[in-house]
Design a protein around this motif. Sequence first.
Motif, PDB file in Angstrom:
ATOM      1  N   GLY A   1       0.832  -1.199   0.000  1.00 33.29           N
ATOM      2  CA  GLY A   1       0.000   0.000   0.000  1.00 33.29           C
ATOM      3  C   GLY A   1       0.865   1.246   0.000  1.00 33.29           C
ATOM      4  O   GLY A   1       2.010   1.229  -0.468  1.00 33.29           O
ATOM      5  N   PHE A   2       0.314   2.310   0.599  1.00 37.83           N
ATOM      6  CA  PHE A   2       0.956   3.621   0.495  1.00 37.83           C
ATOM      7  C   PHE A   2       0.927   4.316   1.858  1.00 37.83           C
ATOM      8  O   PHE A   2       0.530   3.736   2.860  1.00 37.83           O
ATOM      9  CB  PHE A   2       0.239   4.438  -0.576  1.00 37.83           C
ATOM     10  N   SER A   3       1.347   5.578   1.886  1.00 42.42           N
ATOM     11  CA  SER A   3       1.398   6.328   3.138  1.00 42.42           C
ATOM     12  C   SER A   3      -0.002   6.514   3.713  1.00 42.42           C
ATOM     13  O   SER A   3      -0.984   6.664   2.979  1.00 42.42           O
ATOM     14  CB  SER A   3       2.041   7.697   2.903  1.00 42.42           C
ATOM     15  N   ASN A   4      -0.087   6.519   5.022  1.00 42.41           N
ATOM     16  CA  ASN A   4      -1.352   6.768   5.705  1.00 42.41           C
ATOM     17  C   ASN A   4      -1.570   8.247   5.991  1.00 42.41           C
ATOM     18  O   ASN A   4      -2.617   8.623   6.506  1.00 42.41           O
ATOM     19  CB  ASN A   4      -1.395   5.999   7.031  1.00 42.41           C
ATOM     20  N   HIS A   5      -0.573   9.086   5.693  1.00 44.64           N
ATOM     21  CA  HIS A   5      -0.622  10.486   6.091  1.00 44.64           C
ATOM     22  C   HIS A   5      -0.562  11.409   4.871  1.00 44.64           C
ATOM     23  O   HIS A   5       0.447  11.427   4.156  1.00 44.64           O
ATOM     24  CB  HIS A   5       0.543  10.826   7.023  1.00 44.64           C
ATOM     25  N   PRO A   6      -1.614  12.184   4.614  1.00 44.03           N
ATOM     26  CA  PRO A   6      -1.582  13.112   3.478  1.00 44.03           C
ATOM     27  C   PRO A   6      -0.656  14.297   3.699  1.00 44.03           C
ATOM     28  O   PRO A   6      -0.315  15.010   2.754  1.00 44.03           O
ATOM     29  CB  PRO A   6      -3.038  13.571   3.342  1.00 44.03           C
ATOM     30  N   ASN A   7      -0.226  14.499   4.960  1.00 42.92           N
ATOM     31  CA  ASN A   7       0.671  15.604   5.269  1.00 42.92           C
ATOM     32  C   ASN A   7       2.116  15.199   5.013  1.00 42.92           C
ATOM     33  O   ASN A   7       2.596  14.194   5.546  1.00 42.92           O
ATOM     34  CB  ASN A   7       0.496  16.025   6.733  1.00 42.92           C
ATOM     35  N   ALA A   8       2.816  15.965   4.206  1.00 37.33           N
ATOM     36  CA  ALA A   8       4.186  15.622   3.811  1.00 37.33           C
ATOM     37  C   ALA A   8       5.176  15.639   4.964  1.00 37.33           C
ATOM     38  O   ALA A   8       6.293  15.123   4.818  1.00 37.33           O
ATOM     39  CB  ALA A   8       4.663  16.572   2.717  1.00 37.33           C
ATOM     40  N   LYS A   9       4.812  16.189   6.107  1.00 37.45           N
ATOM     41  CA  LYS A   9       5.750  16.210   7.234  1.00 37.45           C
ATOM     42  C   LYS A   9       6.025  14.797   7.750  1.00 37.45           C
ATOM     43  O   LYS A   9       7.008  14.575   8.465  1.00 37.45           O
ATOM     44  CB  LYS A   9       5.223  17.099   8.358  1.00 37.45           C
ATOM     45  N   HIS A  10       5.182  13.836   7.396  1.00 33.94           N
ATOM     46  CA  HIS A  10       5.388  12.453   7.808  1.00 33.94           C
ATOM     47  C   HIS A  10       6.185  11.651   6.780  1.00 33.94           C
ATOM     48  O   HIS A  10       6.405  10.458   6.960  1.00 33.94           O
ATOM     49  CB  HIS A  10       4.036  11.768   8.043  1.00 33.94           C
TER      50      HIS A  10
ATOM     51  N   ILE B   1      10.589   3.787   0.666  1.00 38.64           N
ATOM     52  CA  ILE B   1       9.953   2.472   0.724  1.00 38.64           C
ATOM     53  C   ILE B   1      10.225   1.865   2.093  1.00 38.64           C
ATOM     54  O   ILE B   1      11.377   1.770   2.510  1.00 38.64           O
ATOM     55  CB  ILE B   1      10.494   1.526  -0.375  1.00 38.64           C
ATOM     56  N   GLN B   2       9.167   1.467   2.773  1.00 36.47           N
ATOM     57  CA  GLN B   2       9.323   0.857   4.092  1.00 36.47           C
ATOM     58  C   GLN B   2       8.581  -0.473   4.127  1.00 36.47           C
ATOM     59  O   GLN B   2       7.563  -0.651   3.461  1.00 36.47           O
ATOM     60  CB  GLN B   2       8.832   1.801   5.178  1.00 36.47           C
ATOM     61  N   LEU B   3       9.096  -1.392   4.929  1.00 34.06           N
ATOM     62  CA  LEU B   3       8.588  -2.767   4.933  1.00 34.06           C
ATOM     63  C   LEU B   3       7.899  -3.157   6.229  1.00 34.06           C
ATOM     64  O   LEU B   3       7.462  -4.310   6.369  1.00 34.06           O
ATOM     65  CB  LEU B   3       9.735  -3.753   4.654  1.00 34.06           C
ATOM     66  N   THR B   4       7.771  -2.222   7.162  1.00 36.73           N
ATOM     67  CA  THR B   4       7.189  -2.591   8.464  1.00 36.73           C
ATOM     68  C   THR B   4       6.054  -1.667   8.877  1.00 36.73           C
ATOM     69  O   THR B   4       5.649  -1.672  10.036  1.00 36.73           O
ATOM     70  CB  THR B   4       8.277  -2.573   9.561  1.00 36.73           C
ATOM     71  N   LEU B   5       5.544  -0.873   7.958  1.00 33.81           N
ATOM     72  CA  LEU B   5       4.487   0.070   8.310  1.00 33.81           C
ATOM     73  C   LEU B   5       3.103  -0.569   8.210  1.00 33.81           C
ATOM     74  O   LEU B   5       2.898  -1.570   7.527  1.00 33.81           O
ATOM     75  CB  LEU B   5       4.543   1.291   7.385  1.00 33.81           C
ATOM     76  N   TYR B   6       2.159   0.048   8.884  1.00 30.06           N
ATOM     77  CA  TYR B   6       0.760  -0.343   8.809  1.00 30.06           C
ATOM     78  C   TYR B   6       0.207   0.031   7.435  1.00 30.06           C
ATOM     79  O   TYR B   6       0.410   1.139   6.944  1.00 30.06           O
ATOM     80  CB  TYR B   6      -0.013   0.393   9.906  1.00 30.06           C
ATOM     81  N   ILE B   7      -0.480  -0.895   6.795  1.00 26.16           N
ATOM     82  CA  ILE B   7      -1.094  -0.660   5.496  1.00 26.16           C
ATOM     83  C   ILE B   7      -2.583  -0.413   5.691  1.00 26.16           C
ATOM     84  O   ILE B   7      -3.315  -1.293   6.147  1.00 26.16           O
ATOM     85  CB  ILE B   7      -0.899  -1.859   4.547  1.00 26.16           C
TER      86      ILE B   7
ATOM     87  N   ALA C   1      -5.820   9.583   0.010  1.00 28.50           N
ATOM     88  CA  ALA C   1      -6.444  10.311   1.117  1.00 28.50           C
ATOM     89  C   ALA C   1      -7.961  10.153   1.097  1.00 28.50           C
ATOM     90  O   ALA C   1      -8.622  10.466   0.100  1.00 28.50           O
ATOM     91  CB  ALA C   1      -6.075  11.792   1.037  1.00 28.50           C
ATOM     92  N   GLN C   2      -8.508   9.677   2.220  1.00 23.10           N
ATOM     93  CA  GLN C   2      -9.954   9.560   2.347  1.00 23.10           C
ATOM     94  C   GLN C   2     -10.565  10.914   2.658  1.00 23.10           C
ATOM     95  O   GLN C   2      -9.924  11.793   3.253  1.00 23.10           O
ATOM     96  CB  GLN C   2     -10.311   8.581   3.459  1.00 23.10           C
ATOM     97  N   ALA C   3     -11.830  11.077   2.279  1.00 19.14           N
ATOM     98  CA  ALA C   3     -12.552  12.302   2.611  1.00 19.14           C
ATOM     99  C   ALA C   3     -12.634  12.444   4.122  1.00 19.14           C
ATOM    100  O   ALA C   3     -12.866  11.457   4.829  1.00 19.14           O
ATOM    101  CB  ALA C   3     -13.945  12.266   2.002  1.00 19.14           C
ATOM    102  N   PRO C   4     -12.440  13.640   4.673  1.00 19.74           N
ATOM    103  CA  PRO C   4     -12.479  13.842   6.114  1.00 19.74           C
ATOM    104  C   PRO C   4     -13.805  13.366   6.725  1.00 19.74           C
ATOM    105  O   PRO C   4     -14.878  13.650   6.201  1.00 19.74           O
ATOM    106  CB  PRO C   4     -12.314  15.357   6.270  1.00 19.74           C
ATOM    107  N   GLY C   5     -13.694  12.603   7.817  1.00 19.36           N
ATOM    108  CA  GLY C   5     -14.888  12.161   8.529  1.00 19.36           C
ATOM    109  C   GLY C   5     -15.641  11.018   7.897  1.00 19.36           C
ATOM    110  O   GLY C   5     -16.656  10.566   8.429  1.00 19.36           O
ATOM    111  N   SER C   6     -15.141  10.491   6.768  1.00 16.59           N
ATOM    112  CA  SER C   6     -15.910   9.470   6.059  1.00 16.59           C
ATOM    113  C   SER C   6     -15.941   8.138   6.790  1.00 16.59           C
ATOM    114  O   SER C   6     -16.891   7.371   6.659  1.00 16.59           O
ATOM    115  CB  SER C   6     -15.338   9.274   4.654  1.00 16.59           C
TER     116      SER C   6
END
Length: 251
Positions: free
Chosen positions: A122-131, A138-144, A191-196
């Motif tokens: 999968g991909f990043s969970n954070h739409p904010n680039a600070k993360h 590429i990371q192999l141990t993150l939550y998908i 990125a999911q719609a806020p509050g969805s």
Amino acid sequence: MTASPQIPIIIPSAGRADAVLTRIAGAILYVPESEAEAYAQHNPGVHIEAHPDDAHRNLAAKRQAILDRWGSVFMADDDIAFVSRLYLPGNNREQHLAPDEVHDLIQSTAHAAQQAGCHLYGFSNHPNAKHYYPHRPIQLTLYINASAFGIHQGGQLYFTERTTAAESHWVNLLNARLNRKAWSDTRFCFAQAPGSTFFRPGGQTAHRTLATELADTIFLRRMFGQAVQAKRARGDAAKAHPYQRSISTPL
């Protein structure tokens, strides 16, 4: 060189015929039979696959049916507001990928994950680039996040309908136990719609209750032990409900 086979891209949806936000070229909307006509009317040009209304007890059962039917597959929720590049300077929320670019991104990521021996990707969970960390794209141990993820056959991954709205945690924990790694390309975010997740009509909102959230957390804790913890509120980020959970794997 032989081209890699195309990975099917499936968008499971229900109760949101006129509110599908996700736009991916070549994706298939997988919807209840009684709603297929409405989905076709509101989503012209999108391929619709229908299933009997009572075929799936919950979303986890629907995801398993998708795995059984399509095999190696990518699933995206119907509430993806945009897909962004996190590695570019400036306001990344304005750097959205076009539908055909999203399709190509999924295909190339699926191929890379397969070459690396990863069955979940999968991909990043954070739409904010600070993360985003440019030295670790590429990371192999993150939550998908199961809002947009892919599964390759051969990793013994499956979904259980004993969870109502915890299939994301389930598949991450099961993958950690069985396969020990997952491919996460953190340069991009779906990125999911806020509050969805909790408040948008249709989808899982009609099935998720405090009782089901408690039952999901207890079931996951029984199956995976200390890797499942009660979520703690951090700073200004309050919990959406008291039975929210977090997972922590030894990876």
